[in-house]
Design an enzyme around this catalytic site. Structure first.
Site, PDB file in Angstrom:
ATOM      1  N   ALA A 208      42.792  42.790  33.735  1.00 47.77           N
ATOM      2  CA  ALA A 208      43.476  43.864  32.950  1.00 47.77           C
ATOM      3  C   ALA A 208      44.525  44.389  33.314  1.00 47.77           C
ATOM      4  O   ALA A 208      44.927  44.973  31.756  1.00 47.77           O
ATOM      5  CB  ALA A 208      41.964  44.397  32.420  1.00 47.77           C
ATOM      6  N   CYS A 335      52.424  42.103  43.833  1.00 47.41           N
ATOM      7  CA  CYS A 335      51.408  41.425  44.801  1.00 47.41           C
ATOM      8  C   CYS A 335      51.433  41.039  46.238  1.00 47.41           C
ATOM      9  O   CYS A 335      50.865  40.466  46.265  1.00 47.41           O
ATOM     10  CB  CYS A 335      51.343  40.333  44.156  1.00 47.41           C
ATOM     11  SG  CYS A 335      50.943  40.581  42.398  1.00 47.41           S
TER      12      CYS A 335
END
Length: 394
Positions: A208, A335
């Site tokens: 999201a 990440c």
């Protein structure tokens, strides 16, 4: 803080106002969605609506949407030896994983597959998958009946370079050999069309916070019954249709649903606008440094992504310098615990180490304006332009 340009949307996007509004309302829902009383049913109804919104955005069905804490959990859930259910072969177990060399680290780690059963699929210098290699390996791994007990995972688009993979061609190969295909659509969703039928993937993964939703929520969207969960990664109360246990994060799920609906509705117009802004940015950067290199420039790319190499620069110091000048960019994927290191994506593309170490990624999004682009161009020119390099300007 002064004027700033946030050009790191591939790392995370700002929350859309409608998402904040929807989540604020969802925080008032007091019931557990697994409870059968009025309050519980209200929470369940909010989740069901979000599930339908996410499904509609990718051409799926609500029953096939499984909410996760994010793409990392989703990939760890999917990438395990599991049965592939087809009309001709029944339940077959996959025992080998083929992973594109430029995949997210969660995919490269292999999930539940043993290390010696994981192979990487090479790419060419433009960042494209080597389809001939994939076809050859599937044929070599196939049993006498022609079935290859393999899971293949391929990103629809790379978050660092923006290079778009021919996923439909990959799925045609996996179909031919009865293998499974998982598509990481995290970087692509909200920037280009993502449709289950078009991709023909057995499952896709989305997150999201890459399209204006909250952090810490993502989803697997299954393509019917071709892939089934032999055993959930998280066991317990049997939530998410027994596919992922744990009390659901209702406000985040509600926010994801709204964000998915808005991203899909605005995709066509926003893509045109953002493409124009990216080209404006590239033109400005090239005027300051004609020697810069655009990685993946010969391949179809996401409209929002520009990854450049700057000969003589170091990514870590360049990113810090731009930040101090009011421009937020990245040296690659965000990440990996904030570490700045040479990109495995550029290494796989065969980029020279020195040039790869200078890579900077500019990624645009729904909040990006012309003023931000112009501020980034001016700041870049002051720091790295030809005049600045020769010591005539700061």
């Amino acid at each position: 803080m002064g004027e700033r340009a946030y050009l790191d949307h591939n790392a995370t996007t700002p929350l859309r106002p409608a998402v904040v509004e929807a989540m604020t309302w969802a925080f008032s829902l007091s019931g557990n969605p697994s409870s059968i009383h009025t309050e519980g049913r209200a929470a369940r109804a909010a989740m069901d609506r979000a599930r339908a919104q996410m499904a509609s955005a990718v051409g799926g069905t609500a029953k096939d949407v499984v909410f996760m804490s994010g793409a990392t959990e989703a990939l760890n859930t999917l990438l395990r030896p599991s049965p592939a259910v087809t009309s001709t072969s029944g339940a077959r177990r996959t025992d080998r994983l083929l992973v594109l060399a430029t995949e997210h680290s969660a995919a490269l780690a292999g999930g539940g597959f043993e290390a010696d059963s994981i192979e990487t699929i090479p790419i060419d210098t433009d960042g494209f998958i080597d389809l001939a290699f994939l076809e050859q390996r599937l044929r070599e791994l196939a049993d006498p009946s022609g079935f290859a007990p393999v899971t293949v995972v391929v990103q629809l688009a790379n978050s660092e370079t923006g290079v778009i993979q021919p996923v439909r061609l990959v799925s045609q190969l996996t179909d031919r050999f009865g293998a499974l295909m998982v598509c990481d659509a995290v970087a692509a969703f909200g920037k280009i069309p993502v449709n289950l039928a078009d991709l023909n993937a057995d499952a896709i993964v989305v997150s999201a916070h890459k399209f204006g939703g909250p952090k810490g929520i993502g989803a697997i969207v299954l393509n019917g019954s071709t892939l089934q969960f032999e055993r959930p990664l998280l066991t317990g109360g049997g939530q998410e249709m027994r596919r992922r246990s744990g009390t659901e994060n209702v406000p985040a799920i509600v926010g994801m649903g709204v964000a998915a609906e808005l991203a899909a509705a605005e995709l066509e117009l926003d893509s045109v606008r953002i493409t124009a802004l990216r080209e404006r940015l590239l033109t400005g950067l090239c005027l300051a440094r004609p020697d810069l290199v655009v990685f993946g420039d010969q391949a179809p790319r996401l409209p929002n992504t520009l990854n450049i190499g700057l000969p003589g620069a170091k990514a870590e110091t360049a990113v810090i310098a731009l930040d101090l000048g009011g421009v937020a960019v990245s040296s690659g994927s965000a990440c990996s615990s904030g570490k700045v290191k040479r990109s495995h994506v550029l290494d796989a593309m065969g980029v020279a180490p020195g040039l790869a170490e200078s890579a900077m990624r500019f990624s645009l999004g729904w909040t990006t304006t012309e003023d931000e682009i112009d501020h980034a161009i001016v700041t870049f020119g002051k720091l790295f332009g030809q005049v600045a390099r020769h010591g005539v300007a700061a």
